[in-house]
Design a protein around this motif. Structure first.
Motif, PDB file in Angstrom:
ATOM      1  N   GLN A  47       0.823  -1.198   0.000  1.00  0.00           N
ATOM      2  CA  GLN A  47       0.000   0.000   0.000  1.00  0.00           C
ATOM      3  C   GLN A  47       0.864   1.258   0.000  1.00  0.00           C
ATOM      4  N   ASP A 250      -9.039 -10.165   4.094  1.00  0.00           N
ATOM      5  CA  ASP A 250      -8.087  -9.389   4.875  1.00  0.00           C
ATOM      6  C   ASP A 250      -7.815 -10.187   6.148  1.00  0.00           C
ATOM      7  N   GLU A 286      -5.326  -8.150   1.984  1.00  0.00           N
ATOM      8  CA  GLU A 286      -4.671  -7.226   2.920  1.00  0.00           C
ATOM      9  C   GLU A 286      -4.157  -7.992   4.124  1.00  0.00           C
ATOM     10  N   TRP A 321       0.216  -3.722   4.205  1.00  0.00           N
ATOM     11  CA  TRP A 321      -0.222  -2.331   4.365  1.00  0.00           C
ATOM     12  C   TRP A 321       0.951  -1.366   4.288  1.00  0.00           C
TER      13      TRP A 321
END
Length: 364
Positions: A47, A250, A286, A321
């Protein structure tokens, strides 16, 4: 005169059809590319990788992943929370102008973009983590704030449709709305709406973006958190096959809590089984370990999960992340104790960074 008008209308229709076919082609190309990866490796994603990292912010060509591994991630995640309020930057302080620039750059380099969206409530302007006010039942069709919510979607669509290359190609991407709905921390989560309401919100969001706003360049992801142990539980919030292209999850907790790696693997098996049955993509959408207190996490946790034979043969990507220089990081920086283990993990033949991904595409 009428003949000339008819010809102009015909040319306009042909041009419109050509643009539409190009958009569909880009989306379908992305889908086929992800499907073709099965058994060839798992794309690694990060990310905000261009935006900032340890001790730096918006430095051209910079990325903590590249600093440690020598290459960029293959999947680039971006956040759009705040676009619906007309803000200049998202809730993580990254300007939308930069996000547009970064996404176009990632696409041009051969990578894949995925967008998440943590919107502020149209009712009272609170962020996604404020659950004091029930929101979902008021913004779905028939709700008091439905028309106001449509304006939020208008702003979102305008941005997505503005991510265009200099050649005029609308950049294809994976959109991951209303994620982690099985948790209690968002105003669209399990304590704040019913599965029926969430499904209606999800369906309307996708329909409106695709049919009313011509956001035809997106694949849509369904990604609950880890709170399921059966297929039935996993699909509790599922809006329907016609709305979803990518089946994901996630999951942070199972990968930093001792004894739960097998649980994480079993959950990915549930996802993979359903995705394969329905002809969809599967992904680990995620994950991560905040500030990586276990220096071996990339090899002893994430690496173990992605080494499972079923997971390795089916999952298209895994994304960790962000590295906010003022708050936290999920990928190490040079000199951090976990950097050598992250490098060891990404050096595996089955873990694909950007150049690995491009080589595979060139061979197909």
């Amino acid at each position: 005169m009428r003949v000339k008008i008819w010809i102009l209308l015909l040319l306009g229709t042909m041009l419109s059809c050509s643009v539409s076919q190009n958009e569909i082609s880009e989306k379908d190309k992305l889908f086929k590319t992800l499907q073709s990866l099965k058994g060839k490796g798992v794309l690694f994603g990060h990310q905000d990788t261009y935006a900032y990292g340890y001790t730096w912010n918006d430095v051209e060509g910079q990325s903590d992943v590249k600093r440690v591994t020598g290459d960029y991630p293959a999947v680039f995640g971006w956040e759009l929370g705040g676009i619906e309020e007309g803000k200049l930057a998202n809730l993580d302080t990254v300007s939308f102008d930069n996000i547009r620039k970064y996404a176009i750059k990632a696409y041009g380099q051969g990578g894949i973009n995925t967008f998440s969206w943590h919107p502020f409530s149209v009712i009272d302007g609170v962020d996604s983590w404020n659950t004091e006010t029930r929101v979902v039942d008021k913004i779905i069709p028939g709700g008091d704030y439905h028309e106001a919510f449509k304006k939020d979607l208008d702003a979102l669509a305008d941005f997505l449709n503005s991510v265009i290359t200099v050649e005029g190609v609308k950049v294809p991407f994976i959109f991951r709305p209303w994620h982690e709905m099985d948790g209690s921390w968002f105003w669209w989560g399990s304590d704040s709406c019913s599965p029926k309401e969430l499904k209606e919100l999800f369906r309307f969001t996708v329909q409106y973006l695709r049919e009313e706003k011509a956001v035809n360049q997106m694949l849509v992801a369904y990604s609950p958190d880890r709170n399921f142990s059966t297929r039935e539980e996993y699909l509790s919030w599922y809006p329907g096959d016609e709305y979803i292209d990518l089946i994901g999850m996630d999951n942070y907790y199972d990968l930093y809590t001792n004894g739960l790696l097998d649980e994480a693997i079993k959950k990915l098996h549930i996802i993979i089984d359903y995705a394969n049955e329905k002809g969809k993509i599967s992904a680990f959408t995620e994950t991560g370990y905040e500030n990586i207190p276990d220096s071996t996490w990339y090899t002893s946790k994430l690496g173990v999960v992605l080494s499972d034979s079923i997971v390795a043969a089916n999952i298209s990507y895994a994304l960790v992340w962000r590295n906010d220089p003022l708050k936290h990081f999920f990928f190490p920086f040079p000199g951090h104790p976990s950097a050598k283990y992250a490098k060891e993990f990404t050096d595996r033949e089955d873990i694909l960074l950007l150049e690995d991904f491009k080589q595979i595409k060139n061979m197909d």
